[in-house]
Design an enzyme around this catalytic site. Structure first.
Site, PDB file in Angstrom:
ATOM      1  N   SER A   1      33.807  38.208  41.255  1.00  0.00           N
ATOM      2  CA  SER A   1      33.441  39.464  40.598  1.00  0.00           C
ATOM      3  C   SER A   1      33.340  39.332  39.085  1.00  0.00           C
ATOM      4  O   SER A   1      32.363  39.794  38.479  1.00  0.00           O
ATOM      5  CB  SER A   1      34.439  40.562  40.963  1.00  0.00           C
ATOM      6  OG  SER A   1      35.742  40.254  40.500  1.00  0.00           O
ATOM      7  N   ASP A   2      34.346  38.722  38.445  1.00  0.00           N
ATOM      8  CA  ASP A   2      34.279  38.666  36.982  1.00  0.00           C
ATOM      9  C   ASP A   2      33.263  37.642  36.501  1.00  0.00           C
ATOM     10  O   ASP A   2      32.651  37.828  35.446  1.00  0.00           O
ATOM     11  CB  ASP A   2      35.657  38.433  36.352  1.00  0.00           C
ATOM     12  CG  ASP A   2      36.409  37.265  36.935  1.00  0.00           C
ATOM     13  OD1 ASP A   2      35.892  36.606  37.848  1.00  0.00           O
ATOM     14  OD2 ASP A   2      37.551  37.010  36.479  1.00  0.00           O
TER      15      ASP A   2
END
EC number: 5.4.99.52
Length: 767
Positions: A491-492
């Site tokens: 996600s990041d």
């Protein structure tokens, strides 16, 4: 001479395959004739300096490939160093000069395919499983040449503690897990058990440490699994790891699909080996190890009593009475029922087939990277056990070089590479510098190559076939931690890459070239929206599905929160930054959903603030790291010092922890202790200082009292080395609260990023 090769096929090309022509691939090759005497002397000096200073500086500066790249690009730093006396007198010119020096140096480290190479290692249980696996399968000398083994021994010796043991990571105190498996590693590599001197093997000291602390029965579960596989421990002394878990229905909370993806990947390989009770063919060395690892005779060990034993040095996540009772029940079910006739024929064999079907799918979907260096050797060995001459095993062997990294401290195994993660941040720095000096064409080629790397590295498809049935979540639109071939979206990494692509997309085509198709930006947004949980937080690899109470039953003793997926402040902060920019660029695309996402994400971040104003960092050290990402996310959402109490509290935390030098230095002990802990002597670390400086500027400190910011900037500017680099100091990454990871580029990323913030802040009054 070792050389880093980028994007090369190499090795067994028949069993090696790729999705994007090996973009981002990093492999090391040894060529005895590929260096001059001067180059060899430079490498030897770096090695000697590390060994001499290893008690003080425990992590490498990752110098070998840097020296190679700087030579190949004929880099020469022509801008003199800036020396700051009075912090209050720093000028815009001073700041910009220091920033420019660092940017020119960092620019020279970019690979031709656009990424920034770097080691991503530091855990001392990464290497031995590969050696054990290759030893059992008979491929040790085929894969690890004499030069490989020399460098691996160098690494083992360099990171052995004075008491003879090895820690969970390079800065850690000695622990049973790593001491036992690294002792075995030395023995497999040919080191005699009783050979010991300060410059020699260290085997005798390691063995003494093991025996003084009770022997190898006190190894944590993952270590016990490897000992059982090798035949120097008995499977009955392990907590059960039954393959039947992969046959449970989806509504069961114990279904394998609810597990955290990384634990699932490990558990998959181990459960197959456990289910078959695989044990390596005994060799003279294995028989010797049985006598060397225990204070009592091997045939007198009570394995059932050893099952729950764990050395206090390893026991970070204590096992409760509830856990012991649960695993005792599972053991009875697994061994007394499922492993006996007729269940062993009706159920166990079917479970083993199901496990291997899932394992092969996971391996193929990740191009045989698997989830990382911990599951990789388990999967590789399981494939060999199934078919020693099969293509599955050969495909695994072909990807072993991708895990090897060579530094001045020796050969280490990487997590699986941090190419994308490091590159996304490096491009954030370069783009911020472009904003400081938009007339500087020197980094134009750097930006173009970096944008190209991001473009080629995005995942453009979901996993093949019925990926839900095969326990894989969606991936389309994401970016991985390493390269596209690995296939696991993060996600990041997705958020930081999307942020870069949005900035690139706003630049003129004549400057940056062909732009990414807008539909691919939409795909990235879709993935981020999907990763948000009901509490507003963002998970890492998959949407959260598992019940959090399953953590109470975790069999993993030396880490925490390993059973199900969780949400994280840092990931949430990065996602807000990317989606807030996306909302400005594309206000009509899923507007209500994006706005709702940001609103809920802000609430999540605010709810996790500590009483002292900081945020706990789950992936970096620690409260400085978490606070930086939290404040960055809040500011991107429109929060300010004036309208947001959490930002005011965060700024106060930063101000209160600034040291007399003007910097910040946080110990890795903050992570396991979950309490802000200073470095010894309250010394400064440039990575922490860069993060703190950015928090102050984002929090408007320059408008209220700029002196703390000037003092921090002075520390960074005066720390810069002659060539524009920054000093490598303490370890700054973490994994599951107790396992530290080395990110070598952080010393460049967070210092230069901070200097872009500072330089722009100094320029504002002049406009």
């Amino acid at each position: 001479m070792w050389r880093l090769k980028i994007g090369a096929k190499g090795g067994d090309e028949t069993h090696l395959f790729t999705t994007n022509n090996y973009t981002g691939r990093q492999t090391w090759e040894f060529d005895a004739d590929a260096c001059s005497p001067e180059e060899l002397a430079e490498v030897d000096e770096a090695r000697q300096n590390f060994s001499i200073n290893r008690s003080r500086f425990k992590i490498s500066a990752d110098l070998l490939w840097r020296m190679q790249f700087l030579r190949e690009k004929k880099f020469e730093q022509k801008i003199p160093r800036v020396e700051i006396g009075d912090a209050e007198n720093i000028t815009y010119k001073d700041a910009k000069t220091a920033l420019r020096r660092g940017i020119l140096y960092f620019k020279a480290l970019q690979a031709e395919d656009g990424h920034w190479p770097a080691e991503n290692s530091g855990c001392l249980f990464f290497e031995a499983p590969f050696v054990i696996c290759l030893y059992i399968t008979g491929h040790l000398e085929k894969i690890l040449t004499l030069e490989h083994r020399k460098e691996l021994l160098r690494y083992m010796y360099n990171h052995q503690n004075e008491d003879g043991g090895w820690g969970i990571h390079v800065e850690g105190q000695s622990a049973m897990f790593c001491t036992v498996i690294n002792y075995i590693c030395l023995r497999i590599l040919g080191v005699e058990a009783d050979l010991d001197d300060i410059k020699g093997s260290g085997c005798a000291r390691a063995r003494k440490w093991i025996l003084d602390h009770g022997g190898a029965t006190y190894t944590p579960l993952i270590g016990k699994a490897w000992l059982s596989i090798l035949g120097v421990y008995d499977w009955s002394g392990c907590k059960p790891i039954p393959p039947e878990v992969w046959m449970l229905p989806t509504f069961s909370p114990f279904n394998g699909g609810t597990l955290w993806i990384y634990f699932r990947d490990i558990f998959m390989g181990v459960s197959y080996l456990y289910g078959k009770k695989f044990v390596a063919t005994p060799t003279p060395l294995i028989l010797q190890l049985r006598e060397e690892l225990y204070p009592q005779p091997y045939d007198k060990i009570l394995w059932s009593q050893a099952r729950n034993q764990c050395a206090k040095e390893d026991l970070y996540y204590p096992q409760s009475f509830l856990q012991e009772m649960f695993w005792k029940c599972v053991h009875i079910l697994s061994e007394n029922i499922l492993n006996r006739w007729p269940c062993n024929k009706l159920i166990r064999q079917k479970a083993l087939r199901t496990t291997m079907e899932l394992l092969h799918y996971q391996d193929e979907a990740s191009r045989y990277f698997t989830g990382g260096c911990v599951p990789k050797p388990f999967h590789m060995l399981a494939c060999w056990v199934e078919d020693p001459d099969g293509d599955y095993f050969k495909k695994h062997l072909a990807r072993v070089p991708d895990y090897i990294w060579i530094g001045e401290d020796g050969l280490k195994i990487q997590s699986f590479g941090s190419q994308l993660w490091d590159t996304a941040f490096s491009l954030q720095v370069m783009l911020a510098y472009q904003d400081v000096d938009d007339d500087d064409d020197e980094i134009r080629s750097t930006l173009i190559k970096g944008y190209s790397f991001l473009n080629k590295s995005q995942l453009t498809q979901n996993p093949p076939g019925d990926h839900r049935k095969m326990l894989k979540d969606i991936a389309k639109g994401g970016w991985t931690f390493s390269d596209q071939d690995q296939g696991w979206p993060v996600s990041d990494c997705t958020a930081e890459s999307l942020e870069c692509c949005l900035v690139f997309g706003s630049m003129p085509s004549e400057l940056i070239g062909e732009k990414m198709d807008v539909e691919r930006l939409y795909d990235a947004v879709n993935l981020l929206l999907y990763f948000q949980s009901k509490n507003g937080g963002i998970t890492v690899w998959e949407a959260a599905r598992g019940r959090t109470w399953l953590e109470w039953l975790s069999p993993v003793e030396f880490m925490e929160d390993t059973i199900v997926e969780h949400e994280y402040v840092e990931c949430t902060g990065s996602a807000i930054v990317a989606l807030a920019r996306f909302l400005k660029e594309f206000p009509e695309h899923r507007r209500e959903e994006v706005e709702k996402f940001i609103k809920n994400a802000v609430k999540y971040i605010e709810s996790f603030q500590m009483p002292d104003g900081s945020w706990y960092g789950n992936w970096g050290v620690c409260f400085m790291y978490g606070t930086f990402f939290a404040v960055r996310g809040l500011v991107a959402a429109g929060k300010t010092y004036q309208n947001c109490e959490p930002i005011r509290k965060a700024v106060q935390f930063i101000l209160e922890t600034q040291n007399v030098e003007g910097g910040w230095g946080e110990s890795y002990l903050s992570c396991p202790n979950k309490k802000y802990t200073l470095l010894e002597g309250n010394r400064t670390n440039v990575v922490n200082t860069g993060q703190a400086l950015m928090v102050l500027i984002m929090g408007g400190q320059m408008e209220r009292d700029p002196l703390p910011v000037h003092r921090a900037a002075k520390v960074l500017i005066n720390s810069q080395l002659d060539n524009g680099d920054f000093p490598q100091e303490e370890i700054m990454g973490v994994f599951k609260m107790n396992v530290m990871v080395h990110y070598a580029t952080y010393r460049n990323i967070f210092t230069l990023w901070a200097l872009t913030y500072y330089t722009k802040a100094l320029r504002v009054p002049l406009c």
